[in-house]
Scaffold this motif. Structure first.
Motif, mmCIF file in Angstrom:
data_model
loop_
_atom_site.group_PDB
_atom_site.id
_atom_site.type_symbol
_atom_site.label_atom_id
_atom_site.label_comp_id
_atom_site.label_asym_id
_atom_site.label_seq_id
_atom_site.Cartn_x
_atom_site.Cartn_y
_atom_site.Cartn_z
ATOM 1 N N UNK A 27 0.824 -1.209 0.000
ATOM 2 C CA UNK A 27 0.000 0.000 0.000
ATOM 3 C C UNK A 27 0.860 1.262 0.000
ATOM 4 N N UNK A 28 1.957 1.235 0.748
ATOM 5 C CA UNK A 28 2.866 2.377 0.772
ATOM 6 C C UNK A 28 3.440 2.629 -0.618
ATOM 7 N N UNK A 29 3.858 1.552 -1.305
ATOM 8 C CA UNK A 29 4.401 1.700 -2.657
ATOM 9 C C UNK A 29 3.351 2.293 -3.603
ATOM 10 N N UNK A 30 2.122 1.759 -3.490
ATOM 11 C CA UNK A 30 1.060 2.270 -4.358
ATOM 12 C C UNK A 30 0.758 3.735 -4.037
ATOM 13 N N UNK A 31 0.759 4.097 -2.739
ATOM 14 C CA UNK A 31 0.552 5.488 -2.350
ATOM 15 C C UNK A 31 1.634 6.396 -2.903
ATOM 16 N N UNK A 52 3.203 5.626 -13.336
ATOM 17 C CA UNK A 52 3.924 5.594 -12.061
ATOM 18 C C UNK A 52 3.512 4.433 -11.165
ATOM 19 N N UNK A 53 2.531 3.645 -11.605
ATOM 20 C CA UNK A 53 2.064 2.531 -10.771
ATOM 21 C C UNK A 53 2.769 1.214 -11.116
ATOM 22 N N UNK A 54 3.280 1.106 -12.343
ATOM 23 C CA UNK A 54 3.965 -0.133 -12.728
ATOM 24 C C UNK A 54 5.163 -0.422 -11.807
ATOM 25 N N UNK A 55 6.011 0.572 -11.472
ATOM 26 C CA UNK A 55 7.118 0.276 -10.547
ATOM 27 C C UNK A 55 6.651 -0.220 -9.191
ATOM 28 N N UNK A 56 5.520 0.328 -8.690
ATOM 29 C CA UNK A 56 5.018 -0.120 -7.391
ATOM 30 C C UNK A 56 4.605 -1.573 -7.433
ATOM 31 N N UNK A 57 3.929 -2.000 -8.511
ATOM 32 C CA UNK A 57 3.498 -3.391 -8.646
ATOM 33 C C UNK A 57 4.700 -4.313 -8.810
ATOM 34 N N UNK A 58 5.653 -3.902 -9.650
ATOM 35 C CA UNK A 58 6.842 -4.738 -9.876
ATOM 36 C C UNK A 58 7.647 -4.880 -8.589
ATOM 37 N N UNK A 59 7.833 -3.779 -7.868
ATOM 38 C CA UNK A 59 8.601 -3.830 -6.626
ATOM 39 C C UNK A 59 7.913 -4.708 -5.584
ATOM 40 N N UNK A 68 1.025 -10.351 -2.749
ATOM 41 C CA UNK A 68 1.140 -8.898 -2.579
ATOM 42 C C UNK A 68 1.243 -8.169 -3.920
ATOM 43 N N UNK A 69 1.863 -8.805 -4.914
ATOM 44 C CA UNK A 69 1.944 -8.183 -6.224
ATOM 45 C C UNK A 69 0.580 -8.032 -6.867
ATOM 46 N N UNK A 70 -0.249 -9.084 -6.755
ATOM 47 C CA UNK A 70 -1.610 -8.993 -7.281
ATOM 48 C C UNK A 70 -2.406 -7.933 -6.515
ATOM 49 N N UNK A 71 -2.237 -7.922 -5.196
ATOM 50 C CA UNK A 71 -2.909 -6.919 -4.372
ATOM 51 C C UNK A 71 -2.508 -5.509 -4.817
ATOM 52 N N UNK A 72 -1.206 -5.296 -5.023
ATOM 53 C CA UNK A 72 -0.732 -3.993 -5.472
ATOM 54 C C UNK A 72 -1.255 -3.653 -6.857
ATOM 55 N N UNK A 73 -1.345 -4.665 -7.732
ATOM 56 C CA UNK A 73 -1.870 -4.422 -9.063
ATOM 57 C C UNK A 73 -3.323 -3.974 -9.030
ATOM 58 N N UNK A 74 -4.134 -4.597 -8.162
ATOM 59 C CA UNK A 74 -5.548 -4.222 -8.049
ATOM 60 C C UNK A 74 -5.678 -2.809 -7.502
ATOM 61 N N UNK A 75 -4.945 -2.495 -6.420
ATOM 62 C CA UNK A 75 -5.026 -1.158 -5.821
ATOM 63 C C UNK A 75 -4.574 -0.085 -6.819
ATOM 64 N N UNK A 76 -3.445 -0.348 -7.507
ATOM 65 C CA UNK A 76 -2.934 0.632 -8.461
ATOM 66 C C UNK A 76 -3.893 0.819 -9.626
ATOM 67 N N UNK A 77 -4.494 -0.293 -10.082
ATOM 68 C CA UNK A 77 -5.439 -0.190 -11.184
ATOM 69 C C UNK A 77 -6.670 0.621 -10.815
ATOM 70 N N UNK A 103 -5.442 -3.532 -21.100
ATOM 71 C CA UNK A 103 -4.012 -3.351 -21.357
ATOM 72 C C UNK A 103 -3.218 -3.352 -20.048
ATOM 73 N N UNK A 104 -3.688 -2.617 -19.076
ATOM 74 C CA UNK A 104 -3.007 -2.560 -17.776
ATOM 75 C C UNK A 104 -2.962 -3.942 -17.133
ATOM 76 N N UNK A 105 -4.103 -4.643 -17.156
ATOM 77 C CA UNK A 105 -4.164 -5.974 -16.547
ATOM 78 C C UNK A 105 -3.189 -6.932 -17.226
ATOM 79 N N UNK A 106 -3.116 -6.865 -18.547
ATOM 80 C CA UNK A 106 -2.196 -7.747 -19.267
ATOM 81 C C UNK A 106 -0.749 -7.481 -18.920
ATOM 82 N N UNK A 107 -0.368 -6.196 -18.883
ATOM 83 C CA UNK A 107 1.029 -5.853 -18.571
ATOM 84 C C UNK A 107 1.382 -6.279 -17.144
#
Length: 339
Positions: A27-31, A52-59, A68-77, A103-107
């Motif tokens: 959540x901090x990364x996504x914020x 700016x959200x792709x780095x948060x999901x990847x990290x 946690x990556x899926x969780x971050x992907x949902x929050x960022x999306x 597109x975002x979901x696929x990446x």
């Protein structure tokens, strides 16, 4: 530093004491990604809601794993959809929004899958490395145990020959048993000192110093001095060093026994490495030998052994009179044998 980085990567994904910490940090990364996207709004052209959200999901995926990556992907999306896709501040769905979210979901899916397989490969590599390390330790332990047992067995055989000598009355037979016992003990000591499981060679100068000191101690002669001259840090393979050491032992013993049997003297062991060719000389100031002396014609078993060892290495052994008296035992090894 590089090794520390490798160990850190092999431990990924990090397993925290409380998994909730992983989601909290995600959540901090996504914020942080959201704040960065707001800050970059004046600098970006129309669009780019996810940049700016792709780095948060990847990290998050890289550090904490798939969930946690899926969780971050949902929050960022959802944050991107709500704040940066028209109409903003709503979750309105239209064909353009649906295409952007697909597109975002696929990446994000591809990123998480790639990171997951990379971490699995890293984990398997770490397991194999640990297994290889354990096997190497076991191999070294077994090798040392084998060398210890071989050396001990040689010492036992040498001791048995010494015991058998007590029951032999014939002087020649007793002398032969003494020689055999001494040579077996010498081979055992050389084998233990020279061979190691890594297959690396030995510093020949340091070994020759130890070897000649042992031979001199075994002879019981305090009136004979031995000097060793050899190149510093000259490393030879065990398949060369063992026969070479045996030749030195036989030549030095022969010089003490036959060249200096009843008087003080000195022995000089020199080893030269000229363009990869080895030349060994054992020089004494004893009685000397006849100018036409041939090793093969002599009665000394030790010299015949030295001659056979030289032939084994593809070299040549000779015993010659010295220019100022005494004798010179010389071993020449060709380039192919010395390498």
């Amino acid at each position: 530093m590089q090794r520390s980085n490798e160990r850190f990567v092999e431990r990924l994904p990090l397993v925290l004491n409380r998994p909730a910490y992983a989601y909290l940090l995600t959540l901090v990364f996504c914020g942080a990604g959201l704040m960065l996207r707001f800050a970059a709004e004046p600098l970006l052209p129309q669009g780019y809601p996810f940049v700016t959200f792709f780095p948060a999901v990847i990290l998050s995926s890289f550090l904490f794993g798939v969930r946690p990556g899926i969780f971050g992907g949902v929050i960022a999306g959802l944050a991107s959809w709500y704040f940066f896709i028209s109409p903003v501040h709503s979750f309105a769905l239209n064909p353009a929004t649906a295409m952007a979210m697909l597109f975002y979901t696929g990446v994000v899916t591809v990123d998480i899958i790639l990171i997951h397989f990379m971490q699995r490969a890293n984990f398997n590599l770490a397991v194999e490395r640990e297994r290889s390390r354990a096997l190497a330790e076991n191999r070294e332990l077994l090798f040392r145990e084998l060398q210890h047992r071989v050396s001990n067995n040689l010492q036992v055989v040498a001791a048995m020959l010494s015991l058998q000598r007590r029951h032999v009355d014939h002087d020649v037979a007793r002398r032969a048993l003494d020689d055999a016992s001494a040579r077996l003990g010498l081979v055992g000591r050389i084998s233990r000192a020279l061979y190691d499981p890594s297959g690396e060679g030995q510093d020949i100068r340091a070994f020759l110093l130890t070897l000649t000191a042992d031979i001199l101690d075994a002879s019981g002669r305090s009136d004979v001095t031995v000097k060793v001259t050899a190149p510093d840090a000259l490393i030879l393979e065990p398949n060369i060093t063992v026969p070479l050491a045996l030749v030195v032992a036989e030549a030095v013993s022969n010089a003490i026994e036959h060249g200096l049997p009843d008087r003080a003297g000195s022995i000089h062991v020199t080893l030269e490495n000229d363009a990869g060719e080895l030349t060994l000389r054992i020089i004494d100031d004893g009685k000397g030998v006849a100018p036409d002396f041939q090793v093969g014609d002599g009665q000394s078993l030790g010299l015949r052994i030295a001659n056979a060892l030289a032939a084994q290495l593809g070299g040549r052994f000779a015993l010659q009179p010295g220019a100022q008296g005494g004798a010179i035992a010389r071993l020449d090894l060709p380039l192919a044998a010395a390498c």
